[in-house]
Design an enzyme around this catalytic site. Structure first.
Site, PDB file in Angstrom:
ATOM      1  N   SER A 320     -20.448  35.652  28.712  1.00  0.00           N
ATOM      2  CA  SER A 320     -19.306  35.643  29.636  1.00  0.00           C
ATOM      3  C   SER A 320     -19.704  35.742  31.106  1.00  0.00           C
ATOM      4  O   SER A 320     -18.874  35.459  31.973  1.00  0.00           O
ATOM      5  CB  SER A 320     -18.389  36.810  29.297  1.00  0.00           C
ATOM      6  N   THR A 321     -20.932  36.176  31.387  1.00  0.00           N
ATOM      7  CA  THR A 321     -21.305  36.304  32.797  1.00  0.00           C
ATOM      8  C   THR A 321     -21.372  34.942  33.490  1.00  0.00           C
ATOM      9  O   THR A 321     -21.455  34.873  34.708  1.00  0.00           O
ATOM     10  CB  THR A 321     -22.676  37.005  32.953  1.00  0.00           C
TER      11      THR A 321
END
Lengths: 624, 97
Positions: A320-321
């Site tokens: 998700s980063t």
């Protein structure tokens, strides 16, 4: 000849006349009886022979003194001259404030020449005891080579005197430099270590081996029969000591970061963990800690797992980063605004036969909320509007798939496939961080684009020197465009990736992640506004993803209003119930931010009270 | 003539002895110098060793542990921290403006 005979006759005649009066004196020198006829050739021969003898002697003298003189000078010198080695000490490794991270001191190494040894069995036993080995072991070692064996290298403490007190014949010592690491395991991965020959093996010790190692010198002296040095001969070749290396690491920030990640790894029964702290203004690495670690001075029973500098050498799918980067690209290209609504209903999206899903259905979300709640579907819909090439260029521009220019051994490039081979579903999964890989350092580096208003600044492990002359300091500007205060670091500039407006908008989204309704309220650090992005991913095992093995991380910026540091935290396989980045990594981020900003003297930009209530809010469940 | 020779011979002997003495003195002094240099070198090593010891004793981990265990100190949270700006820096900031 006839004259000589006449003279002889005259002389012989005289004694006959006077003989009866007195005993005649015999004159040997003039006695004709004693006179012999010496042939002229013999005289000449003798003169010649003697002359030849002298000539030979003169020739030999000339040979020794003039022609072959070097050899004899050398032979002479080797009988009274001694060459003394002047050892060079290895340079020190210092932190940014000049505190020691590694230094060398000479300690004796004991050797023995077994054939010269006259020690009795009891003495050998005493020696073994002083060396800390068994008698059998010592005997085995002594038997291995009659001329020279090392008994024990780099002996420290009381043992030195104990061995010297034995005064054994055939046992001697030489000084060797021993490397000492006062910070121990906290800075082990950064500093690295040297081998017994004082050559760098890991970390900075290896990377800056040429700079750190010195050049030994020598001098020649004359020693008298007592072994005292009585005269220096010729010129001295001085030893050049190795240069000191000053790192950008702050020992205190480093220790705090190490302590926090160590505690977190223990609390979550995790396999490993890493923290990277970057100075977002100067691009300096303030701390880089890994768990498990090791003590550089004592490397018995060392395993590869301990040695690995995970933050640099381990790559993983960033999950998700990546979402904020995709959102930034969508904003930058004008495809969306922060308030643009994207429908994520029903929390699933099927592309070319593959389905991606959110942890739960969110319904309509704005772009800001997509990041805040980490919606896979929302991000995928943004990515579907983009060309693969655009995304690839953006990923490359922030350093993914590129080797970090750190000059540190073992730093990896990660994986980013060329965009031409991307399938549509792959482009989508990459938008939320699957199908590409990066190290924690690369992630932290990528986030400097948000901290620095869209610029990707170069990183360094060495302290940057503020080389501005004193008078120029007044015109320095700090990152927010205002004149820089005293002691404020000089910003470093890099390559522009996003516009400042886009970066500010993304920073706001990152801040929302840590507010109620986001995935990481636990990232809040009292007094400081923070922003960041959680990540949680199934670990890849073999060809698929392991169902119950996770990796949790958090990459964030603080203070978000005027970014000063970027902190990335990664915890590998938390297996104590919780595994979300917001629960495992975010608290570590919060503590590291708190301590680092305090240490850097950054003033809090928030009231403390409003924070305490917020961190009790349960986190939004992240999609990964 | 013989007297002059005798005198010169004497001078040679004296000068020879003087040379022996002065070179002996030179060596003695050199030994002293050598010893002093060794001592200075040893002291430098000692200093380095003490610096390292000092650093090892002053690592954050040790200080924190001692402060917590022996002195019963605890970390200051931001909740109990009140930040004040020193008058010196305030006036400096005023001057800069």
């Amino acid at each position: 000849m006839s004259r000589l005979l006449d003279a002889l006759r005259r002389r012989l005649g005289r004694p006959r006349k006077q003989g009866k009066a007195a005993m005649p004196a015999v004159r040997y020198a003039t006695s004709p009886l004693l006179a012999s006829r010496t042939p002229t050739w013999r005289v000449k021969f003798m003169i010649g022979a003697i002359g030849l003898g002298f000539a030979v002697l003169i020739g030999r003298a000339a040979y020794i003194q003039i022609i072959h003189t070097d050899f004899y000078l050398q032979q002479g010198a080797s009988r009274y001259e001694r060459r003394i080695e002047l050892p060079a000490s290895r340079g020190r490794i210092l932190d940014r404030h000049g505190d020691l991270l590694a230094s060398s001191v000479p300690v004796p190494s004991f050797w023995a020449a077994p054939k010269d040894m006259t020690a009795s069995p009891t003495e050998v036993q005493a020696l073994a005891q002083a060396l800390g080995m068994t008698t059998a072991e010592l005997n085995r070692r002594l038997a291995s080579n009659p001329n020279f064996v090392w008994l024990k290298r780099k002996v420290e403490g009381d043992a030195v005197q104990a061995i010297r007190d034995l005064k054994l014949k055939g046992v001697g010592s030489v000084d060797e430099y021993k490397r000492i690491y006062p910070e121990g395991e906290a800075a082990a991965h950064i500093v690295g270590f040297t081998n017994i020959e004082d050559e760098g093996q890991e970390g900075i010790e290896l990377a800056y081996q040429d700079l750190l190692s010195g050049q030994g010198g020598s001098r020649h002296v004359i020693k008298d029969r007592l072994g005292r040095t009585v005269e220096a001969v010729g010129a001295v070749v001085p030893a050049t000591d190795g240069q000191n290396v000053r790192l950008s690491i702050d020992a205190k920030v480093q220790f705090n970061a190490f302590q926090r990640i160590r505690d977190a790894v223990a609390a979550h029964k995790a396999k490993a963990g890493s923290v990277v702290v970057l100075d977002a203004v100067t691009g300096e690495v303030l701390a880089l800690a890994n768990v498990p670690s090791y003590t550089p001075g004592d490397r018995h029973n060392l395993t590869g797992a301990q040695l690995r500098n995970r933050a640099l050498t381990d790559t993983f799918e960033p999950g998700s980063t990546m979402k904020p980067l995709v959102a930034a690209l969508a904003l930058e290209t004008g495809r969306v605004k922060p308030s643009t609504v994207i429908s994520t209903y029903p929390g699933r999206l099927t592309i070319d036969g593959s389905t991606i899903s959110d942890s739960h259905a969110h319904g309509d979300l704005t772009v800001e909320e997509v990041i805040q709640k980490s919606s896979n579907v929302g991000t995928a819909k943004m990515a579907l509007q983009m060309q693969p090439r655009e995304m690839w260029e953006m990923f490359t521009a922030v350093g993914l798939g590129q080797r970090p220019q750190l000059g540190f051994p073992g730093a990896v490039t990660g994986r980013l496939r060329p965009y031409k081979s991307w399938r549509r579903i792959e482009q989508v999964t990459m938008s939320y961080g699957y199908g590409l890989s990066a190290s924690l350092l690369q992630l932290a580096h990528a986030y400097t684009v948000f901290a620095r208003d869209g610029e990707l600044i170069p990183l360094t492990l060495l302290k940057r020197e503020d080389t501005l002359p004193a008078g120029v300091q007044a015109v320095r500007t700090s990152t927010n465009g205002l004149p820089a205060a005293d002691g404020e670091p000089l910003p470093v500039h890099g390559v522009r990736v996003f516009s400042p407006g886009t970066a500010r908008e993304v920073r706001h989204m990152l801040n929302m992640v840590t507010l109620p309704g986001g995935t990481a309220p636990k990232a809040q650090s009292p007094g400081y506004s923070v922003g960041g992005k959680t990540g949680t991913a199934h670990k890849q095992e073999g060809k698929g993803y392991a169902g119950n093995k996770y990796r949790a991380w958090f990459v964030g910026i603080a203070p978000i209003s005027n970014p000063r540091i970027v902190v990335a935290v990664m915890v590998d396989e938390p297996s104590n119930g919780v595994y979300f980045g917001g629960d495992v990594a975010a608290p570590v981020f919060s503590q590291v931010v708190q301590q680092t900003l305090n240490r850097l003297g950054v003033l809090p930009d928030q009231e403390v009270k409003s924070q305490i209530t917020a961190s009790n809010v349960p986190a939004e469940v992240e999609s990964f | 003539m013989a007297r002059l020779n005798l005198l010169l011979g004497l001078v040679v002997i004296i000068s020879g002895l003087w040379l022996v003495k002065s070179s002996h003195d030179a060596r003695q002094l050199f030994v002293e110098l050598e010893r002093a240099q060794t001592e200075s070198h040893n002291l430098q090593i000692e200093e380095e060793r003490l610096q390292i010891d000092k650093r090892a004793q002053a690592t954050l981990g040790r200080v924190e542990e001692l402060a917590k265990q022996r002195l019963q100190m605890r970390g200051h949270g931001p909740e109990i921290t009140h930040l004040v700006s020193s008058s010196a820096s305030a006036s400096a900031a005023g001057g800069a403006r």
